[in-house]
Write an enzyme that holds these catalytic residues in place. Structure first.
Site, short mmCIF file in Angstrom:
data_model
loop_
_atom_site.label_atom_id
_atom_site.label_comp_id
_atom_site.label_asym_id
_atom_site.label_seq_id
_atom_site.Cartn_x
_atom_site.Cartn_y
_atom_site.Cartn_z
N PHE A 137 -59.43 -61.19 28.68
CA PHE A 137 -60.03 -59.85 28.63
C PHE A 137 -61.47 -59.95 28.18
O PHE A 137 -61.95 -61.00 27.81
CB PHE A 137 -59.25 -58.90 27.74
CG PHE A 137 -59.08 -59.32 26.30
CD1 PHE A 137 -60.06 -59.05 25.37
CD2 PHE A 137 -57.94 -59.98 25.88
CE1 PHE A 137 -59.90 -59.43 24.04
CE2 PHE A 137 -57.76 -60.35 24.57
CZ PHE A 137 -58.75 -60.07 23.63
N TYR A 180 -68.20 -67.40 17.09
CA TYR A 180 -67.67 -66.16 16.52
C TYR A 180 -67.21 -66.26 15.08
O TYR A 180 -66.98 -65.23 14.44
CB TYR A 180 -66.56 -65.62 17.43
CG TYR A 180 -67.12 -65.17 18.76
CD1 TYR A 180 -67.79 -63.96 18.86
CD2 TYR A 180 -67.06 -65.98 19.88
CE1 TYR A 180 -68.34 -63.54 20.07
CE2 TYR A 180 -67.60 -65.57 21.10
CZ TYR A 180 -68.24 -64.36 21.18
OH TYR A 180 -68.80 -63.96 22.36
N ARG A 231 -81.31 -67.01 21.17
CA ARG A 231 -81.83 -67.33 19.83
C ARG A 231 -82.78 -66.26 19.30
O ARG A 231 -83.70 -66.56 18.56
CB ARG A 231 -82.52 -68.70 19.82
CG ARG A 231 -81.68 -69.85 20.34
CD ARG A 231 -80.40 -70.00 19.55
NE ARG A 231 -79.58 -71.10 20.05
CZ ARG A 231 -78.31 -71.31 19.72
NH1 ARG A 231 -77.72 -70.46 18.91
NH2 ARG A 231 -77.65 -72.33 20.20
N VAL A 269 -75.79 -63.15 26.91
CA VAL A 269 -77.23 -63.05 26.68
C VAL A 269 -77.91 -64.00 27.66
O VAL A 269 -77.52 -65.18 27.75
CB VAL A 269 -77.61 -63.41 25.23
CG1 VAL A 269 -79.14 -63.40 25.06
CG2 VAL A 269 -76.97 -62.45 24.24
N GLY A 278 -81.27 -63.25 18.10
CA GLY A 278 -80.42 -62.37 17.32
C GLY A 278 -79.82 -61.21 18.08
O GLY A 278 -79.30 -60.26 17.46
N LEU A 279 -79.85 -61.24 19.42
CA LEU A 279 -79.34 -60.10 20.19
C LEU A 279 -77.83 -59.93 20.03
O LEU A 279 -77.35 -58.80 19.87
CB LEU A 279 -79.70 -60.27 21.67
CG LEU A 279 -81.20 -60.32 22.00
CD1 LEU A 279 -81.42 -60.41 23.50
CD2 LEU A 279 -81.91 -59.10 21.41
N LEU A 280 -77.08 -61.03 20.08
CA LEU A 280 -75.64 -60.92 19.90
C LEU A 280 -75.31 -60.39 18.50
O LEU A 280 -74.43 -59.54 18.35
CB LEU A 280 -74.96 -62.27 20.13
CG LEU A 280 -73.45 -62.31 19.84
CD1 LEU A 280 -72.70 -61.25 20.62
CD2 LEU A 280 -72.89 -63.69 20.11
#
Length: 418
Positions: free
Chosen positions: A418, A126, A93, A87, A95-97
């Protein structure tokens, strides 16, 4: 500032690639040749972008691809491998992820992928999406003069031999060795043909230009290839004409201990080489102990690496094997709703048999899906996680039983980026 998160169109792929590079702090524009090549090997149905609706610019990237993960016992489970997550700093900050991750996990669940994997660039991100660190890596630097290897005797003592080979031969034998190793090593992931083409220089992309390597294989006394190594060497000398060459291992695969020992001893016997960097190995790798003086191997890296997020608890727990028989009822919480529930795990007395299904029985342990991901490949201890407040023991002795059942004799290992 509003944003639109969606699966990208083919026409948006070049801009998506440039946004990805910017997110990873690479300011160079992606050449058209790379765009064409990468598009050929990318499933656009699994590529998401976040777009600023005012400017139309791509400001966030996310991609997944089909992968197989080896679990304890050798089963290979279908996984959604998450990669290329970025991002832009201008749109953090918002909320896109979270939006992209939610869309991917929903799709992965619908595709029937039992779990999701990723290599976490940053630790704190994560866990909130249900991923747990499941396999770590270690890297050592071997001080060759101190290692104690008799450099006058580079030939393996077991009657085998080591030969330098070209990239074409490595391309032929490498996949075979990797497949053999995958049957015994939890944490290893599938490598497709393109992985091997890039690793041997048959394909190349400008953002990751190929650097020539040496390739060597170990053949047993019977002539069977049981190990191979890819490595690079610098050309460093002091002003006094003293060699200070360092070998950096790019990939080392060995299906027998004899092959592993022979390859490490070979690397430490090359003229002018004073240091050998092992590359990413399992945290309990044999490399230091295969040296006459294990203290000659100095730890450079010891960290979490592969993260796992379960999407189908029952299928995942049925697929792996267990060190001892036993029964556990797990109350798994999943705030996102993909894998929560109460499950009865029965590891039978016959080797490799296990059953797992939803149940209404009283729970023995309560934990969230991220902690279960950390336990899944056998690397983490339920007792340790409970001490940190991550697992609640509801039946005395359940933690000890979980450790006895779930832990593996050798730690899981995933060396691949990966």
């Amino acid at each position: 500032m509003s944003t639109d998160v969606r699966t990208i169109a083919a026409s948006e792929f070049p801009e998506w690639l440039n946004a990805l590079c910017a997110g990873f702090l690479n300011a160079s524009p992606v050449p058209e040749s790379d765009v064409v090549q990468r598009a050929e090997h990318t499933d656009l149905a699994r590529v998401q972008g976040a777009f600023d609706t005012d400017t139309g610019r791509c400001v966030g990237t996310f991609r997944s691809f089909a992968q197989e993960l080896t679990v304890p016992g050798g089963a290979r489970l279908p996984a959604s491998a998450v990669s290329n997550v970025a991002v832009l700093a201008t749109h953090r900050r918002r909320g896109l992820l979270s939006r992209m991750m939610r869309a991917e996990l929903t799709a992965a669940k619908e595709r029937g992928e039992v779990l999701s994997t990723l290599i976490a660039a940053e630790y704190p991100i994560y866990g909130r999406y249900g991923y747990g660190p499941a396999a770590g890596i270690a890297e050592w630097e071997i001080d060759v003069p101190r290692a104690g290897i008799d450099r006058r005797r580079p030939v393996p003592a077991d009657g085998g031999r080591i030969d330098l080979v070209d990239a074409a031969e490595m391309r032929r034998v490498g996949p075979v060795l990797h497949e053999r190793l995958r049957t015994t090593t939890p944490g290893l992931v599938s490598r497709d043909e393109r992985w091997w083409n890039l690793a041997t220089g048959l394909e190349e992309v400008s953002i990751r230009p190929y650097k020539p390597k040496f390739f060597a294989v170990y053949r047993s006394a019977a002539g069977e290839v049981e190990g191979a190594v890819a490595y690079r060497a610098d050309d460093h000398w002091t002003d006094a004409k003293v060699p200070l060459t360092t070998v950096e291992v790019q990939d080392l695969l060995a299906v027998t201990v004899a092959a592993e020992r022979a390859l490490w001893h070979y690397l430490c016997s090359i003229d002018w080489v004073m240091k050998v960097r092992t590359g990413y190995r399992a945290p309990d790798d044999l490399a230091p102990l295969l040296l006459p003086d294990p203290r000659s191997a100095r730890t450079l890296t010891s960290a979490d690496y592969l993260w796992v997020r379960l999407l189908d608890v029952a299928a995942a727990l049925r697929a792996r094997t267990y060190a001892v028989p036993g029964t556990l009822v797990l109350d798994v919480t999943d705030p996102d709703g993909y894998a929560g529930g109460r499950f009865r795990l029965d590891a039978g007395t016959a080797a490799g048999t296990a059953e797992c299904a939803p149940t209404g029985e009283p729970a023995d342990l309560r934990l969230d899906v991220a902690r279960l991901g950390s336990l899944y490949l056998g690397d983490e201890s339920a007792v340790r996680l409970a001490a940190l407040g991550g697992i609640e023991e509801l039946r005395p002795g359940a933690l000890a039983l979980a450790d006895a059942m779930l832990r593996t004799a050798r730690r899981p290992w995933c060396p691949d980026v990966f």
